[in-house]
Write a protein that holds these residues in place. Structure first.
Motif, PDB file in Angstrom:
ATOM      1  N   ASP A 204     -12.515  47.621 -65.643  1.00 27.92           N
ATOM      2  CA  ASP A 204     -11.373  47.864 -64.771  1.00 27.92           C
ATOM      3  C   ASP A 204     -10.409  46.689 -64.926  1.00 27.92           C
ATOM      4  OD1 ASP A 204      -9.701  48.653 -62.722  1.00 27.92           O
ATOM      5  OD2 ASP A 204     -11.133  48.224 -61.119  1.00 27.92           O
ATOM      6  N   PRO A 205      -9.671  46.667 -66.057  1.00 25.29           N
ATOM      7  CA  PRO A 205      -8.925  45.451 -66.413  1.00 25.29           C
ATOM      8  C   PRO A 205      -7.863  45.062 -65.388  1.00 25.29           C
ATOM      9  CG  PRO A 205      -8.262  47.298 -67.813  1.00 25.29           C
ATOM     10  CD  PRO A 205      -9.451  47.749 -67.032  1.00 25.29           C
ATOM     11  N   LEU A 206      -7.345  46.029 -64.652  1.00 20.98           N
ATOM     12  CA  LEU A 206      -6.274  45.710 -63.700  1.00 20.98           C
ATOM     13  C   LEU A 206      -6.772  45.570 -62.262  1.00 20.98           C
ATOM     14  CD1 LEU A 206      -3.488  48.186 -64.896  1.00 20.98           C
ATOM     15  CD2 LEU A 206      -4.002  45.909 -65.738  1.00 20.98           C
ATOM     16  N   ASP A 207      -8.095  45.766 -62.067  1.00 23.09           N
ATOM     17  CA  ASP A 207      -8.607  45.808 -60.701  1.00 23.09           C
ATOM     18  C   ASP A 207      -7.786  46.794 -59.873  1.00 23.09           C
ATOM     19  OD1 ASP A 207     -10.796  44.831 -59.500  1.00 23.09           O
ATOM     20  OD2 ASP A 207     -10.156  42.725 -59.595  1.00 23.09           O
TER      21      ASP A 207
ATOM     22  N   GLU B 115      -6.132  49.395 -57.586  1.00 20.23           N
ATOM     23  CA  GLU B 115      -6.394  49.938 -56.249  1.00 20.23           C
ATOM     24  C   GLU B 115      -5.332  50.950 -55.889  1.00 20.23           C
ATOM     25  OE1 GLU B 115      -7.300  47.372 -53.066  1.00 20.23           O
ATOM     26  OE2 GLU B 115      -8.458  45.988 -54.325  1.00 20.23           O
ATOM     27  N   GLY B 116      -5.759  52.117 -55.450  1.00 21.59           N
ATOM     28  CA  GLY B 116      -4.839  53.133 -54.945  1.00 21.59           C
ATOM     29  C   GLY B 116      -5.521  53.755 -53.758  1.00 21.59           C
TER      30      GLY B 116
ATOM     31  N   LYS C 199      -7.802  55.646 -54.017  1.00 28.85           N
ATOM     32  CA  LYS C 199      -9.164  55.325 -54.459  1.00 28.85           C
ATOM     33  C   LYS C 199      -9.039  54.261 -55.541  1.00 28.85           C
ATOM     34  CE  LYS C 199     -11.538  59.659 -53.718  1.00 28.85           C
ATOM     35  NZ  LYS C 199     -11.718  60.986 -54.298  1.00 28.85           N
ATOM     36  N   THR C 200     -10.016  53.371 -55.621  1.00 25.55           N
ATOM     37  CA  THR C 200      -9.947  52.376 -56.689  1.00 25.55           C
ATOM     38  C   THR C 200     -10.365  53.048 -58.002  1.00 25.55           C
ATOM     39  OG1 THR C 200     -12.230  51.696 -56.468  1.00 25.55           O
ATOM     40  CG2 THR C 200     -10.612  50.550 -55.078  1.00 25.55           C
ATOM     41  N   TYR C 201     -10.029  52.408 -59.108  1.00 27.99           N
ATOM     42  CA  TYR C 201     -10.427  52.945 -60.415  1.00 27.99           C
ATOM     43  C   TYR C 201     -11.946  53.012 -60.508  1.00 27.99           C
ATOM     44  CZ  TYR C 201     -10.471  53.509 -65.533  1.00 27.99           C
ATOM     45  OH  TYR C 201     -10.674  53.965 -66.813  1.00 27.99           O
ATOM     46  N   LYS C 202     -12.612  51.969 -59.992  1.00 34.09           N
ATOM     47  CA  LYS C 202     -14.082  51.962 -60.040  1.00 34.09           C
ATOM     48  C   LYS C 202     -14.653  53.170 -59.300  1.00 34.09           C
ATOM     49  CE  LYS C 202     -14.784  46.958 -60.493  1.00 34.09           C
ATOM     50  NZ  LYS C 202     -13.470  46.389 -60.106  1.00 34.09           N
ATOM     51  N   GLN C 203     -14.054  53.490 -58.152  1.00 33.63           N
ATOM     52  CA  GLN C 203     -14.531  54.657 -57.392  1.00 33.63           C
ATOM     53  C   GLN C 203     -14.302  55.951 -58.169  1.00 33.63           C
ATOM     54  OE1 GLN C 203     -12.194  54.013 -53.843  1.00 33.63           O
ATOM     55  NE2 GLN C 203     -13.984  53.436 -52.626  1.00 33.63           N
ATOM     56  N   LYS C 204     -13.113  56.065 -58.782  1.00 35.40           N
ATOM     57  CA  LYS C 204     -12.813  57.273 -59.559  1.00 35.40           C
ATOM     58  C   LYS C 204     -13.818  57.444 -60.695  1.00 35.40           C
ATOM     59  CE  LYS C 204      -9.794  59.950 -59.781  1.00 35.40           C
ATOM     60  NZ  LYS C 204      -9.878  61.317 -59.221  1.00 35.40           N
ATOM     61  N   LEU C 205     -14.096  56.328 -61.385  1.00 28.50           N
ATOM     62  CA  LEU C 205     -15.033  56.389 -62.505  1.00 28.50           C
ATOM     63  C   LEU C 205     -16.413  56.851 -62.042  1.00 28.50           C
ATOM     64  CD1 LEU C 205     -14.116  53.101 -64.420  1.00 28.50           C
ATOM     65  CD2 LEU C 205     -13.896  55.419 -65.329  1.00 28.50           C
TER      66      LEU C 205
ATOM     67  N   ARG D 121      -4.188  56.943 -69.362  1.00 28.25           N
ATOM     68  CA  ARG D 121      -4.788  56.742 -68.039  1.00 28.25           C
ATOM     69  C   ARG D 121      -4.117  55.593 -67.292  1.00 28.25           C
ATOM     70  NH1 ARG D 121     -11.190  56.630 -67.936  1.00 28.25           N
ATOM     71  NH2 ARG D 121     -10.800  58.702 -68.803  1.00 28.25           N
ATOM     72  N   MET D 122      -3.329  55.935 -66.302  1.00 27.89           N
ATOM     73  CA  MET D 122      -2.508  54.933 -65.612  1.00 27.89           C
ATOM     74  C   MET D 122      -3.324  53.808 -64.972  1.00 27.89           C
ATOM     75  SD  MET D 122      -1.544  56.609 -62.028  1.00 27.89           S
ATOM     76  CE  MET D 122      -2.783  57.214 -60.929  1.00 27.89           C
ATOM     77  N   TYR D 123      -4.571  54.082 -64.656  1.00 35.37           N
ATOM     78  CA  TYR D 123      -5.400  53.038 -64.043  1.00 35.37           C
ATOM     79  C   TYR D 123      -5.603  51.845 -64.970  1.00 35.37           C
ATOM     80  CZ  TYR D 123      -6.782  57.024 -61.126  1.00 35.37           C
ATOM     81  OH  TYR D 123      -6.780  58.118 -60.312  1.00 35.37           O
ATOM     82  N   GLU D 124      -5.371  52.052 -66.268  1.00 34.14           N
ATOM     83  CA  GLU D 124      -5.574  50.957 -67.214  1.00 34.14           C
ATOM     84  C   GLU D 124      -4.253  50.435 -67.785  1.00 34.14           C
ATOM     85  OE1 GLU D 124      -8.556  51.621 -70.206  1.00 34.14           O
ATOM     86  OE2 GLU D 124      -9.855  52.681 -68.817  1.00 34.14           O
TER      87      GLU D 124
END
Ligand code: ZN
Length: 279
Positions: free
Chosen positions: A81-84, A86-87, A89-95, A167-170
């Protein structure tokens, strides 16, 4: 006691007919109710209207690659999760949510196998995992599969099912995958072995604008949504009404963006013929 007394009635409450979950699926196109077993046997195509349901990556591979010949690469590659990010839901949660829902580590499966006894490299994106969007893992898995195909002079087949594009999260890390996959395909092309791109519903944005759009042959499934930006944004930008069926396979075939539309049940045999012809 009267012989024909007042009849006694018992009120029977009929239970609402119980349909076990997971037995039927409603067709998204014609609203027909389909028995799941029939749907599976028909490669998840509606027998009434030919609507092509989304296929998971492994299901897709099993429809194309000869039984027990698929060798998967990089199965456990996982995103950081290079950008950490947060929205809501966080990227980690989505994954972790989509990993649990799909059983995949990320949105692409890549490897090699036999297609009608011909050795090919294959990668498939899965639109159920963060809309099949391309982050570092999807880009890296696809690139490695292409590089392996280049080294071994294997034909490359990529089946795209990606509504999400990059993927905008990255952030920028996902955008870089567009150039990376295409650069790998350019080297693959120098070996004079074919790259066949198969577009399924949906293939949009950064995926369509990179590896999915540059096949030697581009095949699409019927009525698949294919494009870069959604129609509303385009209409607002160019201030014109778009024609009917815009961004569907049939329209794009007529206008030369794709080469063939192939029904799912004929996809393997068509790929096999193309490999014979191009190989
Ligand atoms: Zn239908």
């Amino acid at each position: 006691m009267a012989l024909f007394g007042k009849p006694k009635y018992t009120i029977v409450r009929l239970k609402k007919r119980e349909i076990p979950d997971g037995l039927w699926t409603k067709c998204e196109e014609c609203s027909g109710v389909l028995y799941n077993k029939t749907l599976e046997e028909n490669l998840r195509v509606c027998p009434k209207c030919n609507y092509h349901f989304v296929l998971g990556a492994y299901e897709r591979i099993s429809t194309l690659i000869d039984k027990d010949t698929f060798l998967e690469y990089d199965k456990d590659m996982q995103s950081v999760d290079p950008l950490d990010f947060e929205g809501p839901k966080t990227y980690k949660q989505k994954l972790s949510q989509d990993q649990e829902a799909t059983g995949l580590k990320d949105a692409a499966v890549a490897g090699e196998g036999l297609l009608d006894n011909k050795k090919v490299a294959i990668a498939v994106t899965d639109s159920r995992f963060i809309m099949g969007s391309m982050g570092s893992v999807v880009g890296e898995k696809i690139t490695r599969a292409i590089e392996n195909a280049t080294q071994n002079k294997l034909p490359m087949i990529i089946v795209s099912g990606s509504g999400g594009g990059a993927r905008m999260y990255e952030g920028m890390f996902s955008l870089m995958q567009m150039a990376k996959t295409c650069a790998a395909l350019a080297y693959h092309h120098l070996q004079k072995v074919p790259y066949i791109s198969v577009l399924t519903d949906p293939t949009m944005a950064g995926v369509m604008a990179s590896f999915a759009g540059v096949g030697d042959v581009i095949i699409a499934e019927p009525r698949a949504l294919i494009g870069f930006t959604g129609p509303r944004v385009i209409e607002q930008t160019i201030r014109q009404k778009l024609p009917a069926g815009f961004q569907r396979s049939e329209f794009l075939l007529e206008h030369g963006l794709i080469d063939m539309i192939v029904h799912r049940k004929n996809l393997k045999s068509s790929l096999s013929q193309l490999l014979d012809y191009l190989g």
